[in-house]
Design a protein around this motif. Structure first.
Motif, PDB file in Angstrom:
ATOM      1  N   GLY A  53       0.857  -1.143  -0.115  1.00 56.36           N
ATOM      2  CA  GLY A  53       0.081   0.069  -0.031  1.00 56.36           C
ATOM      3  C   GLY A  53       0.830   1.344   0.013  1.00 56.36           C
ATOM      4  O   GLY A  53       1.824   1.377   0.670  1.00 56.36           O
ATOM      5  N   GLY A  54       0.544   2.094  -1.005  1.00 58.03           N
ATOM      6  CA  GLY A  54       1.265   3.453  -0.875  1.00 58.03           C
ATOM      7  C   GLY A  54       2.205   3.504  -1.883  1.00 58.03           C
ATOM      8  O   GLY A  54       2.988   4.286  -2.284  1.00 58.03           O
ATOM      9  N   SER A  55       2.687   2.232  -2.438  1.00 53.75           N
ATOM     10  CA  SER A  55       3.992   2.256  -3.417  1.00 53.75           C
ATOM     11  C   SER A  55       3.660   2.473  -4.679  1.00 53.75           C
ATOM     12  O   SER A  55       4.244   2.833  -5.563  1.00 53.75           O
ATOM     13  CB  SER A  55       4.497   0.639  -3.447  1.00 53.75           C
ATOM     14  N   ARG A  56       2.355   2.137  -5.110  1.00 55.40           N
ATOM     15  CA  ARG A  56       1.867   2.485  -6.338  1.00 55.40           C
ATOM     16  C   ARG A  56       2.489   1.712  -7.425  1.00 55.40           C
ATOM     17  O   ARG A  56       3.026   0.757  -7.374  1.00 55.40           O
ATOM     18  CB  ARG A  56       1.618   3.822  -6.921  1.00 55.40           C
ATOM     19  N   LEU A  57       3.093   2.439  -8.502  1.00 58.80           N
ATOM     20  CA  LEU A  57       4.020   1.865  -9.568  1.00 58.80           C
ATOM     21  C   LEU A  57       5.279   1.725  -9.278  1.00 58.80           C
ATOM     22  O   LEU A  57       6.223   1.253  -9.980  1.00 58.80           O
ATOM     23  CB  LEU A  57       3.655   2.410 -10.782  1.00 58.80           C
ATOM     24  N   GLY A  58       5.773   2.392  -8.203  1.00 62.34           N
ATOM     25  CA  GLY A  58       7.250   2.679  -7.695  1.00 62.34           C
ATOM     26  C   GLY A  58       8.103   1.644  -8.016  1.00 62.34           C
ATOM     27  O   GLY A  58       9.204   2.145  -9.063  1.00 62.34           O
ATOM     28  N   PRO A  59       7.980   0.537  -7.705  1.00 64.07           N
ATOM     29  CA  PRO A  59       9.033  -0.551  -7.905  1.00 64.07           C
ATOM     30  C   PRO A  59       9.166  -1.056  -9.249  1.00 64.07           C
ATOM     31  O   PRO A  59       9.853  -1.533  -9.590  1.00 64.07           O
ATOM     32  CB  PRO A  59       8.676  -1.716  -7.028  1.00 64.07           C
ATOM     33  N   PHE A  60       7.960  -0.727 -10.152  1.00 68.50           N
ATOM     34  CA  PHE A  60       7.782  -1.462 -11.432  1.00 68.50           C
ATOM     35  C   PHE A  60       7.849  -0.011 -12.611  1.00 68.50           C
ATOM     36  O   PHE A  60       7.554  -0.368 -13.810  1.00 68.50           O
ATOM     37  CB  PHE A  60       6.443  -1.977 -11.659  1.00 68.50           C
TER      38      PHE A  60
END
Length: 133
Positions: A53-60
């Motif tokens: 939760g809260g990461s959105r697309l960040g890692p991808f």
């Protein structure tokens, strides 16, 4: 559950759109993101990602931004890899079989992961294992 507004953009020359849904699960909040790419007038491709939760697309983000069409010349240079099931012989070891994997790096790690083995695993003659060739 809440949904973010759809954002439209262009990625590597393709019309694209993405959104994220924040969902409550038994393990906490997760983000489910969907990215679409208009490949051609009749074809749309989608990626769905799941993050904390809260990461959105960040890692991808790098994955999302890396999709691109390749030229016929690039496509002609691609050699497909297949999984071959082999029978372990009397002199085969984890290391000797891993050396046959069709990769330049991390051959042992890939072999172990593909076959559910550890570095200390012993193979028995007649056992079946998978190799990417």
């Amino acid at each position: 559950m809440s949904t973010e507004p759809i954002q439209r953009t262009t990625i590597n020359g393709m019309a694209s759109a993405f959104t994220t849904v924040h969902a409550d699960t038994g393990s906490g909040v997760v983000d489910v993101s969907v990215v679409s790419y208009q490949w051609d007038p009749q074809t749309v491709y989608y990626f769905v990602t799941l993050t904390a939760g809260g990461s959105r697309l960040g890692p991808f983000i790098s994955l999302v931004n890396s999709l691109r069409k390749i030229s016929p010349a690039e496509a002609a240079t691609i050699r497909p890899r297949v999984i071959d099931v082999v029978t372990v012989g009397p002199s085969d070891t984890v290391q000797s079989l891993a050396s046959r994997m069709a990769y330049r790096d991390f051959k042992l790690d890939r072999f172990l992961s593909l076959n559910g083995l550890t570095a200390s695993s012993r193979l028995a003659p007649g056992q079946k294992v998978k190799l990417v060739v």
